[in-house]
Design a protein around this motif. Structure first.
Motif, PDB file in Angstrom:
ATOM      1  N   VAL B 261       0.855  -1.188   0.109  1.00 19.66           N
ATOM      2  CA  VAL B 261      -0.107  -0.014   0.072  1.00 19.66           C
ATOM      3  C   VAL B 261       0.767   1.336   0.196  1.00 19.66           C
ATOM      4  N   ALA B 262       1.883   1.332   0.738  1.00 23.77           N
ATOM      5  CA  ALA B 262       2.793   2.316   1.048  1.00 23.77           C
ATOM      6  C   ALA B 262       3.355   2.632  -0.516  1.00 23.77           C
ATOM      7  N   LEU B 265       0.944   3.868  -2.861  1.00 20.16           N
ATOM      8  CA  LEU B 265       0.546   5.341  -2.651  1.00 20.16           C
ATOM      9  C   LEU B 265       1.447   6.350  -3.288  1.00 20.16           C
ATOM     10  N   VAL B 266       2.901   6.209  -2.895  1.00 20.56           N
ATOM     11  CA  VAL B 266       4.068   7.118  -3.373  1.00 20.56           C
ATOM     12  C   VAL B 266       3.977   6.876  -5.047  1.00 20.56           C
ATOM     13  N   ILE B 269       1.565   9.166  -6.506  1.00 13.43           N
ATOM     14  CA  ILE B 269       1.908  10.547  -6.548  1.00 13.43           C
ATOM     15  C   ILE B 269       2.794  11.058  -7.452  1.00 13.43           C
ATOM     16  N   LEU B 280      -5.500  11.347  -1.436  1.00 10.27           N
ATOM     17  CA  LEU B 280      -5.201  11.420  -0.128  1.00 10.27           C
ATOM     18  C   LEU B 280      -3.929  12.717   0.039  1.00 10.27           C
ATOM     19  N   TYR B 281      -3.027  12.471  -0.865  1.00 10.59           N
ATOM     20  CA  TYR B 281      -1.982  13.483  -0.836  1.00 10.59           C
ATOM     21  C   TYR B 281      -2.562  14.661  -1.226  1.00 10.59           C
ATOM     22  N   ALA B 283      -5.580  15.938  -0.719  1.00  5.83           N
ATOM     23  CA  ALA B 283      -6.507  16.222   0.623  1.00  5.83           C
ATOM     24  C   ALA B 283      -5.754  16.700   1.675  1.00  5.83           C
ATOM     25  N   VAL B 284      -4.681  16.123   2.024  1.00  6.91           N
ATOM     26  CA  VAL B 284      -3.824  16.591   3.215  1.00  6.91           C
ATOM     27  C   VAL B 284      -3.205  18.095   2.865  1.00  6.91           C
ATOM     28  N   GLN B 285      -2.762  18.074   1.652  1.00  8.07           N
ATOM     29  CA  GLN B 285      -2.213  19.467   1.261  1.00  8.07           C
ATOM     30  C   GLN B 285      -3.301  20.482   1.488  1.00  8.07           C
ATOM     31  N   ASN B 287      -5.664  20.576   3.527  1.00  9.02           N
ATOM     32  CA  ASN B 287      -6.314  20.459   4.666  1.00  9.02           C
ATOM     33  C   ASN B 287      -7.802  20.025   4.899  1.00  9.02           C
ATOM     34  N   ASP B 288      -8.084  19.264   3.846  1.00 10.67           N
ATOM     35  CA  ASP B 288      -9.629  18.681   3.625  1.00 10.67           C
ATOM     36  C   ASP B 288      -9.642  17.528   4.464  1.00 10.67           C
ATOM     37  N   TYR B 289     -10.108  17.826   5.792  1.00 11.31           N
ATOM     38  CA  TYR B 289     -10.443  16.639   6.944  1.00 11.31           C
ATOM     39  C   TYR B 289     -11.256  15.665   6.438  1.00 11.31           C
ATOM     40  N   THR B 292      -9.621  13.344   3.862  1.00 11.76           N
ATOM     41  CA  THR B 292      -8.517  12.687   4.659  1.00 11.76           C
ATOM     42  C   THR B 292      -9.118  11.699   5.348  1.00 11.76           C
ATOM     43  N   PHE B 296      -8.432   7.483   4.672  1.00 10.37           N
ATOM     44  CA  PHE B 296      -7.949   6.822   5.622  1.00 10.37           C
ATOM     45  C   PHE B 296      -8.503   5.531   6.121  1.00 10.37           C
TER      46      PHE B 296
ATOM     47  N   LEU C 114       2.048   3.937   6.185  1.00  5.32           N
ATOM     48  CA  LEU C 114       2.147   5.249   5.557  1.00  5.32           C
ATOM     49  C   LEU C 114       1.155   6.244   5.349  1.00  5.32           C
ATOM     50  N   PRO C 115      -0.310   5.691   5.374  1.00  2.00           N
ATOM     51  CA  PRO C 115      -1.424   6.598   5.175  1.00  2.00           C
ATOM     52  C   PRO C 115      -1.334   7.378   6.349  1.00  2.00           C
ATOM     53  N   ILE C 118       1.282  10.021   6.568  1.00  2.00           N
ATOM     54  CA  ILE C 118       0.982  11.017   5.816  1.00  2.00           C
ATOM     55  C   ILE C 118       0.150  12.054   6.374  1.00  2.00           C
ATOM     56  N   VAL C 119      -0.931  11.166   6.967  1.00  2.00           N
ATOM     57  CA  VAL C 119      -1.938  12.246   7.751  1.00  2.00           C
ATOM     58  C   VAL C 119      -1.353  12.974   8.880  1.00  2.00           C
ATOM     59  N   GLY C 122       1.372  15.134   7.740  1.00  2.00           N
ATOM     60  CA  GLY C 122       1.110  16.338   7.000  1.00  2.00           C
ATOM     61  C   GLY C 122       0.495  17.401   7.710  1.00  2.00           C
ATOM     62  N   TYR C 123      -0.029  17.375   8.977  1.00  2.00           N
ATOM     63  CA  TYR C 123      -0.460  18.139   9.855  1.00  2.00           C
ATOM     64  C   TYR C 123       0.235  18.605  10.880  1.00  2.00           C
ATOM     65  N   ARG C 125       3.623  19.733  11.065  1.00  2.00           N
ATOM     66  CA  ARG C 125       4.956  20.055  10.609  1.00  2.00           C
ATOM     67  C   ARG C 125       6.089  20.272  11.858  1.00  2.00           C
ATOM     68  N   PHE C 207       9.987  12.903   0.081  1.00  2.00           N
ATOM     69  CA  PHE C 207       9.910  13.003  -1.239  1.00  2.00           C
ATOM     70  C   PHE C 207       8.525  13.586  -1.510  1.00  2.00           C
ATOM     71  N   ILE C 208       7.470  13.220  -0.804  1.00  2.00           N
ATOM     72  CA  ILE C 208       6.320  14.072  -1.251  1.00  2.00           C
ATOM     73  C   ILE C 208       6.095  15.154  -0.296  1.00  2.00           C
TER      74      ILE C 208
END
Lengths: 368, 327, 294
Positions: B261-262, B265-266, B269, B280-281, B283-285, B287-289, B292, B296, C114-115, C118-119, C122-123, C125, C207-208
């Motif tokens: 899965v990891a 995902l990458v 991206i 997901l990426y 969404a995180v950028q 801030n779409d909770y 996200t 998850f 990983l998910p 990321i979460v 991501g929040y 920092r 990387f991401i």
């Protein structure tokens, strides 16, 4: 259950002369096996002669590490690298193969596969490890039948049933997995599996060592029955010499990868020639007879990487003398008029008394 | 089958854990989740604000336990909320359009790498010293290479230099998603590079694992007995050796899923592949909770589901589990 | 020690060496930009070329390696300590404690790392390595704990342990002197695996873009490289060195692990020595007959 002395089974061929004149069904001559390890070649078996007459029970006795299993597996070419057969011949003369016999060491893999089990079967020591844990009993018995015999479905079914009957296991157990069976049952399945294709030679590698004494006796009695009925030859490998004295026709003693004495059970028991055999016989008491002090054999088995020159038993032998390090280990007759009794020790006579031990006290029950 | 019952119990607990972790994520983050979102997307209406507050427990929404209860209730009704960055799409519809892409890519790639890797591992163990064994260092290197690095190299070589494959995306721009040949063809075209990269790296891992276990299994007495029985090589290798050697691998599949899965995902991206990972990426950028959380949750359940399947397969494959308790 | 372990260990040692002295060797400040707008290929002034803003790739590599290696080692230590604590306790105590700890471990094992990373990252920092190491450890200790627990269970019933318990030796002494010494290679393997996981995962996260950009790491190098379209520009010197470094670092750890595996399981050794007198031998072949071999 009969007492040990009464179970004198193993009278195999019809007459003594027939046994003496019939060609051996398995003849191992001058057989040598080495292991090509990183630290050099190690000789595990050296120049061994061993033969099996049709329907005969031959016992192969020796300590752990003496090379008995290596010898037997090597004769079937079942050893894995780094094992290498470095010399000798292994001739099989069953009724089904070409007259004159086949040289196992020269067979192609295809021919070898056809010969294996059909002619020479093996009963391994630990049935739990020798049975495939994910296959049912009927699959494991069945696949060897499929590989060698050409039976129709009903015939195969019948054969499977009769095999289980033969070893006294309920037929329903065909559907069981190995882990669902008791130790004794598993060993019986192994025996049934070995006999599935009617081989002429069955090699039994410490078949009962892992079992308790009661089950051991039962299974041995059953094997004796089967052997009398189906008349296959048996090479019985064990470290328990007392067992062999009861069940075997002939016994071969292996020490340090070399044959030191062969003879009939009677000859070995009462006319012991080689000092090693003597030492072994002195290590266990008999049920009857006078009490005596157990002697055992001092020292420990030799390291195959560091064998003494000449006779490997020299360092532990009570009869040792300087000439022992140059003896050539050829098997010579031990007694007059007894052609079957051979020994590798040219110095010690049958019945010769032991010299007094040099050490202060004898070591009691030295474990071999 | 006490074994299966215990495993089921475990999965229930794990699912609960995933759900609960999910619940706490926005609440554990520094700052006010709702304000952050509103700041990013000033166009959201007041209704949206209230809904978000209710969802994330900002303001006076009742005790934590009450919120948790409401959250669980929503889950059961498959109400995962509304996405903020892709407003007004509901989270569930976003998921519906992205999950199939990931499934197609990751699912196929995983199956292929597992099958190929296992087969090669068996062969490598059987023919020791053969060319497969000699190329072990190469496989080790492949296994250690980060997915995305290989992806970069592959993109450079195949896509940029050779123009053989598309650089990114799930399908060519301008095509409408649908069950027509041009779309499917384009989709496959875009999926090939990511899939090949995933297969190349994960196959090496499976192969090395299988090789090691098979070597140990070949040393077992029952394999020797099978050879002594004069069975064909094929039966010895597959029915006696491989059939037993694969069991630990199936058991280890559960752990491996995490890595698969990891990696996937990458990969998404890197290739901007329109799957769950890429979404997901983003969404995180952003801030779409809600999105996200939804993603998850889906990923967690998918992993749990895959593990369950692996467990089931294991029980079917190893008859010893049906009587014994120990795993 | 088997060959694989030696090679793996040597390469890894090299990386540690670079991690220690690297930054001192860096010819330039990795963040220092010049006025240029194009990435320069390797030349006499910049052995690995420059980025598109004139930063020296070699310096970035030398400095970045340190943080990647340090993060990997930190995570390895924390996670392994956790794994040993949980694994030995669960395996040794058995019963309810074992059930409970195993459940916790299995749950952590199954949650996709990983998910979640990321979460969380991501929040959250953060600038320093320790929080990242902790988060990575929390998600990565479970596998090692499971393996160590299994081994402890086996060892617990060995004769010498039973004997120690009979003679009333205190629990902590039994664990420290009877059990742990026999698990050393297992713990080492678990440590190596965790470092590998930490390195690969942290590089992936950086990387991401989910890492701190106050320092340099191999992952951030790759982040900038892709962000600035290094691939499309053909500036291989920008992304190949960090990527290759990660691959080599990872490979050294994998080799180390194999070597440790071989120590514990001798059957896996000398994979290539299946040639006797030049002929290759398979497991299914009959015993070879080579007469006269002394």
């Amino acid at each position: 259950m009969s007492t040990p002395e009464q179970t004198a089974v193993g009278t195999a061929p019809v007459t003594e002369e027939a046994a003496a004149t019939a060609l051996p069904v398995l003849e191992i001559r001058d057989f040598s096996i080495s292991f090509a390890t990183e630290s050099g070649n190690v000789k595990a078996v050296r120049n061994v002669d061993l033969s099996l007459a049709p329907g005969e029970i031959v016992g192969l006795a020796g300590e752990s590490g003496s090379g008995k299993s290596t010898l037997a597996l090597g004769a079937c070419r079942l050893l894995r690298p780094p094992a290498v057969i470095t010399g000798g011949s292994v001739v099989y003369r069953g009724r089904r193969v070409a007259p004159g016999g086949v040289e196992i060491l020269e067979l192609t893999p295809h021919e070898l596969r056809a010969l294996r089990w059909r002619e020479i079967a093996i009963v391994f020591q630990s049935a739990m490890n020798a049975l495939n844990p994910v296959l049912r009993v009927e699959a494991q018995l069945g696949d060897v039948i499929d590989a060698h015999l050409d039976l129709r479905r009903e015939e195969k079914r019948e054969r499977l049933d009769s095999l289980l009957d033969m070893v006294g296991i309920p037929r329903a157990r065909l559907r069981s997995y190995p882990h669902e069976l008791s130790g004794g049952m598993r060993q019986r399945i192994m025996i049934a599996m070995a006999l599935a294709t009617n081989p002429e030679v069955v090699i039994m590698d410490e078949p009962t060592t892992a079992l308790d004494v009661v089950v051991q006796r039962e299974i041995l009695a059953e094997v004796a029955e089967l052997q009398k009925e189906l008349k296959f030859a048996v090479l019985f490998i064990t470290h328990d010499l007392s067992l062999l004295l009861e069940i075997a026709d002939r016994i071969a003693m292996l020490y340090g990868g070399q044959m030191v004495e062969t003879g009939t059970a009677e000859q070995i028991h009462h006319g012991t020639a080689h000092p090693y055999t003597r030492g072994l016989l002195n290590s266990f008491p008999s049920v009857r007879g006078p009490r005596r002090q157990l002697a055992g054999i001092p020292g420990s088995p030799p390291d195959p990487r560091d064998m003494p020159p000449g006779c490997p038993f020299g360092p532990r032998c009570r009869f040792a003398r300087p000439e022992c390090s140059t003896v050539d280990m050829q098997l010579l007759p031990a007694e007059v008029d007894e052609p079957q009794h051979l020994t590798a020790c040219p110095f010690v006579k049958v019945g010769e008394t032991e010299p007094a031990p040099a050490a202060a006290t004898a070591s009691h029950g030295e474990v071999l | 089958m006490p074994f299966l019952v215990r495993r089921l119990g475990f999965y229930v607990v794990a699912a609960w854990a995933a759900v609960t972790v999910n619940f706490f994520i926005p609440r554990a983050m520094p700052g006010n989740a709702v304000d952050t979102m509103m700041a990013k997307f000033p166009n959201l209406q007041a209704q949206a604000r209230r809904a978000l507050q209710a969802e994330f427990g900002v303001g006076h929404q009742g005790s934590l336990l009450h919120q948790y209860w409401v959250y669980l209730g929503n889950l059961v009704h498959l109400n995962l909320g509304t996405s903020v960055s892709l407003y007004p799409d509901k989270v569930t519809s976003v998921l519906a359009s992205t999950v199939p892409w990931t499934l197609a890519l990751v699912g196929t790639a995983t199956i292929i790498s597992f099958a190929l890797g296992t087969l090669l591992g068996i062969l490598a163990a059987w023919r020791r010293g053969g060319w497969l064994d000699q190329s072990l260092p190469a496989f080790t290197f492949l296994q250690a290479t980060p997915y995305f690095f290989l992806a970069l190299v592959v993109i450079q070589f195949f896509a940029v230099d050779l123009h053989a494959f598309p650089i990114s995306g799930g399908y060519s721009l301008g095509l409408q998603p649908g069950w027509n040949w041009s779309f499917i063809g384009s989709a496959i075209d875009h999926a090939l590079l990511p899939a090949l990269t995933i297969i190349a790296t994960s196959m090496a891992g499976w192969m090395l694992q299988m090789r090691n276990v098979t070597i140990t299994t070949i040393g077992e007495d029952y394999v020797l007995a099978a050879q002594a029985k004069g069975l064909s090589s094929r039966r010895v290798i597959f029915t006696y050796a491989a059939r037993n050697a694969i069991l630990p691998n199936i058991a280890g599949f559960a752990l491996a899923i995490g890595f698969v899965v990891a990696g996937a995902l990458v990969m998404e991206i890197v290739f901007s592949y329109p799957g769950v990972g890429f979404t997901l990426y983003n969404a995180v950028q952003a801030n779409d909770y809600p999105l996200t959380q939804g993603i998850f949750l889906v990923i967690s359940f998918a992993v749990l589901f895959a593990c369950m399947i692996a467990d089931l397969v294991y029980v079917l494959a190893d008859p010893r589990t049906r009587t014994r308790q120990a795993y | 020690m088997p060959l694989k372990a030696k090679i793996g260990g040597a390469i890894f040692g090299l990386f540690i060496l670079i991690a220690i002295i690297g930054p001192a060797l860096a010819p330039y400040d990795p963040s220092a930009t010049t006025g240029q707008t194009q990435a320069l290929a390797p030349n006499v002034h910049h052995l690995l070329g420059t980025t598109s803003t004139g930063q020296d790739v070699l310096s970035q590599l030398l400095v970045g390696l340190r943080s990647t290696v340090v993060l990997g080692l930190m995570t390895g230590v924390i996670a392994t300590v956790l794994a040993v604590l949980v694994g030995v306790t669960a395996g040794f105590l058995g019963g309810v404690a074992d059930e409970g700890l195993s459940l916790v471990a299995n749950v952590f094992l199954v949650l996709p790392a990983l998910p979640l990373l990321i979460v969380v990252l991501g929040y959250l920092r953060t600038g320093s390595l320790l929080p990242v190491a902790i988060v990575l450890s929390v998600l990565g200790w479970a596998w090692g704990a499971r393996v160590i627990r299994a081994q402890t269970l086996t060892l617990r019933n060995r004769d010498y342990v039973l004997a120690a318990r009979e003679t009333g030796e205190r629990t902590w002494r039994i664990i420290a002197f009877e059990i742990l010494p026999n698990e050393v290679s297992l713990i080492a393997a678990s440590f190596v695996s965790t470092v590998l996981y930490a390195v690969l995962t942290s590089v992936a996260l950086a990387f991401i873009g989910l890492a701190s950009f106050s320092g340099w790491s191999l992952g951030t190098m790759l982040y900038w490289a892709t962000g600035q379209e290094a691939v499309q520009l053909g500036a291989w010197w920008w992304y190949v060195p960090p990527g290759l470094s990660v691959a080599l670092l990872g490979m050294s750890l994998v080799l180390l692990n194999f070597g440790l595996d071989e120590i514990g399981n001798p059957r896996l050794r000398d994979g290539g020595r299946r040639k006797i007198k030049g002929a290759r031998w398979r497991a299914s072949d009959p015993t070879p007959v080579i007469r006269g071999l002394l």
